[in-house]
Design a protein around this motif. Structure first.
Motif, PDB file in Angstrom:
ATOM      1  N   GLY A 185     -12.278   6.409   0.490  1.00  0.00           N
ATOM      2  CA  GLY A 185     -12.344   5.525  -0.672  1.00  0.00           C
ATOM      3  C   GLY A 185     -11.051   4.775  -0.919  1.00  0.00           C
ATOM      4  O   GLY A 185     -11.029   3.765  -1.608  1.00  0.00           O
ATOM      5  N   SER A 186      -9.951   5.261  -0.327  1.00  0.00           N
ATOM      6  CA  SER A 186      -8.684   4.534  -0.432  1.00  0.00           C
ATOM      7  C   SER A 186      -8.732   3.300   0.457  1.00  0.00           C
ATOM      8  O   SER A 186      -9.317   3.328   1.545  1.00  0.00           O
ATOM      9  CB  SER A 186      -7.522   5.418   0.028  1.00  0.00           C
ATOM     10  OG  SER A 186      -6.360   4.627   0.269  1.00  0.00           O
ATOM     11  N   TRP A 187      -8.083   2.242   0.016  1.00  0.00           N
ATOM     12  CA  TRP A 187      -8.097   1.011   0.821  1.00  0.00           C
ATOM     13  C   TRP A 187      -7.364   1.196   2.144  1.00  0.00           C
ATOM     14  O   TRP A 187      -7.597   0.451   3.083  1.00  0.00           O
ATOM     15  CB  TRP A 187      -7.505  -0.160   0.026  1.00  0.00           C
ATOM     16  CG  TRP A 187      -6.006  -0.252   0.021  1.00  0.00           C
ATOM     17  CD1 TRP A 187      -5.151   0.331  -0.854  1.00  0.00           C
ATOM     18  CD2 TRP A 187      -5.194  -1.005   0.929  1.00  0.00           C
ATOM     19  NE1 TRP A 187      -3.855  -0.006  -0.550  1.00  0.00           N
ATOM     20  CE2 TRP A 187      -3.850  -0.827   0.537  1.00  0.00           C
ATOM     21  CE3 TRP A 187      -5.471  -1.816   2.031  1.00  0.00           C
ATOM     22  CZ2 TRP A 187      -2.792  -1.418   1.211  1.00  0.00           C
ATOM     23  CZ3 TRP A 187      -4.409  -2.396   2.709  1.00  0.00           C
ATOM     24  CH2 TRP A 187      -3.080  -2.202   2.296  1.00  0.00           C
ATOM     25  N   ARG A 188      -6.511   2.213   2.256  1.00  0.00           N
ATOM     26  CA  ARG A 188      -5.758   2.441   3.486  1.00  0.00           C
ATOM     27  C   ARG A 188      -6.489   3.321   4.495  1.00  0.00           C
ATOM     28  O   ARG A 188      -6.067   3.438   5.637  1.00  0.00           O
ATOM     29  CB  ARG A 188      -4.406   3.094   3.155  1.00  0.00           C
ATOM     30  CG  ARG A 188      -3.371   2.208   2.475  1.00  0.00           C
ATOM     31  CD  ARG A 188      -2.824   1.094   3.357  1.00  0.00           C
ATOM     32  NE  ARG A 188      -2.560   1.490   4.721  1.00  0.00           N
ATOM     33  CZ  ARG A 188      -1.503   2.192   5.121  1.00  0.00           C
ATOM     34  NH1 ARG A 188      -0.581   2.573   4.270  1.00  0.00           N
ATOM     35  NH2 ARG A 188      -1.358   2.521   6.387  1.00  0.00           N
ATOM     36  N   ARG A 189      -7.570   3.960   4.100  1.00  0.00           N
ATOM     37  CA  ARG A 189      -8.293   4.849   5.013  1.00  0.00           C
ATOM     38  C   ARG A 189      -8.696   4.090   6.278  1.00  0.00           C
ATOM     39  O   ARG A 189      -9.325   3.033   6.219  1.00  0.00           O
ATOM     40  CB  ARG A 189      -9.540   5.402   4.326  1.00  0.00           C
ATOM     41  CG  ARG A 189     -10.376   6.330   5.202  1.00  0.00           C
ATOM     42  CD  ARG A 189      -9.830   7.716   5.232  1.00  0.00           C
ATOM     43  NE  ARG A 189     -10.453   8.492   6.299  1.00  0.00           N
ATOM     44  CZ  ARG A 189      -9.975   9.626   6.758  1.00  0.00           C
ATOM     45  NH1 ARG A 189      -8.877  10.124   6.240  1.00  0.00           N
ATOM     46  NH2 ARG A 189     -10.570  10.262   7.741  1.00  0.00           N
ATOM     47  N   GLY A 190      -8.279   4.597   7.445  1.00  0.00           N
ATOM     48  CA  GLY A 190      -8.638   3.989   8.723  1.00  0.00           C
ATOM     49  C   GLY A 190      -7.847   2.758   9.079  1.00  0.00           C
ATOM     50  O   GLY A 190      -8.144   2.101  10.081  1.00  0.00           O
ATOM     51  N   SER A 191      -6.800   2.440   8.317  1.00  0.00           N
ATOM     52  CA  SER A 191      -6.070   1.181   8.543  1.00  0.00           C
ATOM     53  C   SER A 191      -5.007   1.267   9.619  1.00  0.00           C
ATOM     54  O   SER A 191      -4.439   0.251  10.017  1.00  0.00           O
ATOM     55  CB  SER A 191      -5.413   0.704   7.243  1.00  0.00           C
ATOM     56  OG  SER A 191      -4.423   1.622   6.803  1.00  0.00           O
ATOM     57  N   SER A 192      -4.749   2.457  10.143  1.00  0.00           N
ATOM     58  CA  SER A 192      -3.653   2.614  11.113  1.00  0.00           C
ATOM     59  C   SER A 192      -3.999   2.092  12.505  1.00  0.00           C
ATOM     60  O   SER A 192      -3.108   1.835  13.300  1.00  0.00           O
ATOM     61  CB  SER A 192      -3.265   4.094  11.221  1.00  0.00           C
ATOM     62  OG  SER A 192      -4.292   4.824  11.875  1.00  0.00           O
ATOM     63  N   GLY A 193      -5.290   1.989  12.792  1.00  0.00           N
ATOM     64  CA  GLY A 193      -5.685   1.603  14.140  1.00  0.00           C
ATOM     65  C   GLY A 193      -5.785   2.799  15.085  1.00  0.00           C
ATOM     66  O   GLY A 193      -6.267   2.670  16.208  1.00  0.00           O
ATOM     67  N   VAL A 194      -5.320   3.966  14.633  1.00  0.00           N
ATOM     68  CA  VAL A 194      -5.408   5.179  15.450  1.00  0.00           C
ATOM     69  C   VAL A 194      -6.770   5.837  15.249  1.00  0.00           C
ATOM     70  O   VAL A 194      -7.392   6.306  16.183  1.00  0.00           O
ATOM     71  CB  VAL A 194      -4.272   6.168  15.084  1.00  0.00           C
ATOM     72  CG1 VAL A 194      -4.423   7.480  15.863  1.00  0.00           C
ATOM     73  CG2 VAL A 194      -2.911   5.545  15.336  1.00  0.00           C
ATOM     74  N   TRP A 195      -7.224   5.848  13.991  1.00  0.00           N
ATOM     75  CA  TRP A 195      -8.499   6.482  13.633  1.00  0.00           C
ATOM     76  C   TRP A 195      -9.393   5.437  12.991  1.00  0.00           C
ATOM     77  O   TRP A 195      -8.954   4.687  12.133  1.00  0.00           O
ATOM     78  CB  TRP A 195      -8.267   7.628  12.636  1.00  0.00           C
ATOM     79  CG  TRP A 195      -7.339   8.677  13.164  1.00  0.00           C
ATOM     80  CD1 TRP A 195      -6.015   8.807  12.864  1.00  0.00           C
ATOM     81  CD2 TRP A 195      -7.648   9.712  14.084  1.00  0.00           C
ATOM     82  NE1 TRP A 195      -5.487   9.875  13.537  1.00  0.00           N
ATOM     83  CE2 TRP A 195      -6.459  10.464  14.294  1.00  0.00           C
ATOM     84  CE3 TRP A 195      -8.821  10.102  14.741  1.00  0.00           C
ATOM     85  CZ2 TRP A 195      -6.422  11.553  15.139  1.00  0.00           C
ATOM     86  CZ3 TRP A 195      -8.761  11.208  15.584  1.00  0.00           C
ATOM     87  CH2 TRP A 195      -7.587  11.916  15.773  1.00  0.00           C
ATOM     88  N   SER A 196     -10.649   5.403  13.363  1.00  0.00           N
ATOM     89  CA  SER A 196     -11.569   4.421  12.753  1.00  0.00           C
ATOM     90  C   SER A 196     -12.292   5.044  11.576  1.00  0.00           C
ATOM     91  O   SER A 196     -12.321   6.212  11.373  1.00  0.00           O
ATOM     92  CB  SER A 196     -12.574   3.935  13.784  1.00  0.00           C
ATOM     93  OG  SER A 196     -13.238   5.025  14.393  1.00  0.00           O
TER      94      SER A 196
END
Length: 196
Positions: A185-196
């Motif tokens: 639910g956080s806007w950053r969830r999955g934003s690293s490019g490491v984990w989708s």
């Protein structure tokens, strides 16, 4: 979802990053993003060790002082620190003046250089990336350590590192993108490019 707060910008962040501008900026731009360079990983490893027992906000507020005191976390320079440098650091009010943590940082710089013969700090630490990452919906579901952080801690200690316990190593893994513990639910969830 009481652990998430939607800001004026419409983005959901965890409570810890919602109100303090410094923590918000760190959360929005850095926390959980991949760090894959030796100096950057050595800095994060060092700061996580200094944070042990303290708030992360305390460390962030002193981060530029830490960088100045530890030669921008250049492992080559820090590895050469001697008794005079230790005393200088222990009298530097701009950092956390803890002898064990100061000594660990110098020790870890030397161990970082020694690791270059085995592929280097980056490959060593990233080699403990798990096959899956947690997907916490609230803070109660965020682990404080994992089998991989326990194994990383043991391996680093065997390689001559200090102040690298499993909880501290899990915090490092979160900070540098090896695991993604951004709340669902956080806007950053999955934003690293490491984990989708």
């Amino acid at each position: 979802m009481d652990d998430l707060v939607t800001g004026d910008d419409g983005l959901a962040r965890p409570v810890w990053a919602a109100h303090d501008e410094l923590l918000r900026h760190y959360y929005d731009t850095e926390w959980g993003m991949p760090v894959r360079d030796e100096r950057g990983l050595f800095e994060r490893l060092s700061l996580e060790a200094f944070q042990s027992g303290l708030s992360w906000a305390t460390i962030l507020r002193k981060r530029e002082n830490f960088r100045a005191a530890f030669a921008n976390f250049d492992p080559e320079v820090v590895a050469s620190f001697g008794a005079a440098d230790r005393e200088r650091l222990l009298h530097d009010a701009g950092i956390v003046r803890n002898r064990r943590k100061v000594d660990a940082t110098i020790t870890n710089a030397r161990a970082t250089i020694a690791l270059r013969e085995q592929g280097g700090l980056v490959d060593f630490i990233w080699g403990f990336q798990p096959s899956a990452t947690p997907a916490p919906r609230d803070f109660s579901e965020v682990p404080s350590q994992s089998p991989e952080s326990v194994a990383l801690s043991k391996a680093l200690k065997k390689a001559g590192f200090a102040h690298v316990g499993p909880t501290t190593m899990f915090a490092l893994m979160e900070a540098v993108g090896i695991v993604d513990t951004h709340l669902v639910g956080s806007w950053r969830r999955g934003s690293s490019g490491v984990w989708s």
